[in-house]
Design a protein around this motif. Sequence first.
Motif, PDB file in Angstrom:
ATOM      1  N   ALA A  94     105.162  15.799  38.471  1.00 10.75           N
ATOM      2  CA  ALA A  94     106.071  16.816  39.034  1.00 10.75           C
ATOM      3  C   ALA A  94     105.628  17.225  40.432  1.00 10.75           C
ATOM      4  N   ALA A  95     104.310  17.308  40.654  1.00 10.80           N
ATOM      5  CA  ALA A  95     103.809  17.716  41.974  1.00 10.80           C
ATOM      6  C   ALA A  95     104.152  16.668  43.028  1.00 10.80           C
ATOM      7  N   ILE A  96     103.936  15.389  42.704  1.00 15.14           N
ATOM      8  CA  ILE A  96     104.266  14.332  43.672  1.00 15.14           C
ATOM      9  C   ILE A  96     105.762  14.338  43.970  1.00 15.14           C
ATOM     10  N   PHE A  97     106.578  14.476  42.909  1.00 18.45           N
ATOM     11  CA  PHE A  97     108.037  14.494  43.088  1.00 18.45           C
ATOM     12  C   PHE A  97     108.444  15.631  44.010  1.00 18.45           C
ATOM     13  N   LYS A  98     107.922  16.841  43.749  1.00 15.26           N
ATOM     14  CA  LYS A  98     108.326  18.001  44.560  1.00 15.26           C
ATOM     15  C   LYS A  98     107.919  17.823  46.021  1.00 15.26           C
ATOM     16  N   GLU A  99     106.683  17.387  46.254  1.00 17.81           N
ATOM     17  CA  GLU A  99     106.235  17.268  47.645  1.00 17.81           C
ATOM     18  C   GLU A  99     107.049  16.218  48.402  1.00 17.81           C
ATOM     19  N   LEU A 100     107.338  15.100  47.739  1.00 14.96           N
ATOM     20  CA  LEU A 100     108.152  14.070  48.411  1.00 14.96           C
ATOM     21  C   LEU A 100     109.567  14.583  48.698  1.00 14.96           C
ATOM     22  N   ARG A 101     110.137  15.318  47.752  1.00 13.06           N
ATOM     23  CA  ARG A 101     111.474  15.877  47.995  1.00 13.06           C
ATOM     24  C   ARG A 101     111.424  16.920  49.119  1.00 13.06           C
ATOM     25  N   ASP A 102     110.331  17.697  49.175  1.00 12.74           N
ATOM     26  CA  ASP A 102     110.209  18.688  50.257  1.00 12.74           C
ATOM     27  C   ASP A 102     110.050  18.003  51.608  1.00 12.74           C
ATOM     28  N   PHE A 103     109.296  16.904  51.645  1.00 13.34           N
ATOM     29  CA  PHE A 103     109.210  16.135  52.899  1.00 13.34           C
ATOM     30  C   PHE A 103     110.598  15.594  53.260  1.00 13.34           C
ATOM     31  N   GLN A 104     111.311  15.111  52.260  1.00 17.06           N
ATOM     32  CA  GLN A 104     112.633  14.521  52.482  1.00 17.06           C
ATOM     33  C   GLN A 104     113.612  15.544  53.063  1.00 17.06           C
ATOM     34  N   SER A 105     113.568  16.754  52.529  1.00 14.40           N
ATOM     35  CA  SER A 105     114.506  17.800  52.976  1.00 14.40           C
ATOM     36  C   SER A 105     114.031  18.520  54.230  1.00 14.40           C
ATOM     37  N   GLY A 106     112.752  18.301  54.605  1.00 13.29           N
ATOM     38  CA  GLY A 106     112.211  19.014  55.762  1.00 13.29           C
ATOM     39  C   GLY A 106     111.596  20.353  55.413  1.00 13.29           C
ATOM     40  N   ASP A 107     111.576  20.696  54.115  1.00 11.76           N
ATOM     41  CA  ASP A 107     110.953  21.968  53.716  1.00 11.76           C
ATOM     42  C   ASP A 107     109.435  21.917  53.905  1.00 11.76           C
ATOM     43  N   ARG A 108     108.869  20.736  53.884  1.00  9.87           N
ATOM     44  CA  ARG A 108     107.467  20.560  54.261  1.00  9.87           C
ATOM     45  C   ARG A 108     107.444  19.625  55.465  1.00  9.87           C
ATOM     46  N   LYS A 109     106.759  20.040  56.516  1.00  8.60           N
ATOM     47  CA  LYS A 109     106.817  19.312  57.776  1.00  8.60           C
ATOM     48  C   LYS A 109     105.721  18.257  57.874  1.00  8.60           C
ATOM     49  N   SER A 110     106.095  17.074  58.326  1.00  8.16           N
ATOM     50  CA  SER A 110     105.130  16.016  58.627  1.00  8.16           C
ATOM     51  C   SER A 110     105.849  14.915  59.395  1.00  8.16           C
TER      52      SER A 110
END
Length: 278
Positions: free
Chosen positions: A134-150
């Motif tokens: 679940a953690a990997i899924f959430k972080e990848l989705r957040d990167f995808q949406s731009g909610d986490r920046k990188s």
Amino acid sequence: MSEALPPPTEPSAADRSWCLWASVLVGAFTLISLILALIVLPSRSETRFDPFTAICRALGIPGYAKIPPDPGAATASAPVSNVAWTVETRRLLSNASATRGATIAKDTCGVCHGEDGKSVDPAQFPNLAGQSEAAIFKELRDFQSGDRKSDIMQPIAASLTEEQISDVAAYFATRPRADLRAADSGVLLKISTLARIGDPARAIPSCDSCHGLSRSGPEAAPLLLGQSSPYLEQQLKDFGTGERHNDFFKRMRTIAHQLTPDEERRLAIYYQGMPASN
């Protein structure tokens, strides 16, 4: 001798009627214009009809000027993550294929995170082996949406579908973790206490309650044991300053903001861990 002018005659009834209607029309036009200028137009974008305020604002009376919206207000109220743990999300994860994920991991993730989830540069890229699906899924989705920046992760995540992200998460969750335990002997007792019990005086909960091996916190909270201390310390600093803000309900931002730089560094050392055999 000139002839005397005839006395003025009274206007006829038809003339009087025309003057009356002309006056009515001019008065009506003036009244409508004033209503439009002083009430209707100033109230166009208001959610509540307030004629008095509209008139004062139109006349430029101090104290009634319209306050422009705070540009930061929309940002502050924006969702921190678009991931929702709905039935569809859980079904997506339960139907994920680690076999398909292995192919994606090899082609897309392996250069930085290692094909088996052991990072080639742990200070910069986290280890993914044995991490919560679940953690990997959430972080990848957040990167995808731009909610986490990188700059690195955003275009990579954007190239994946939700199904592919769930497959990758399923694959790395099956990879064996390094056999480690928390480095309690490498830090002061107050640090291991902070990790295991928390600090009630500062309303800081136990880190282990959300990020330990027996955690009971949010399902997307990542496991910390085995990540490099530079990586963990940087994440704590980013949460503390708000640079990273994809945590639900500001949990991590609130906690990390209260930590001292020394606590951030020593907690990172604690969770980097040490061989379990020591």
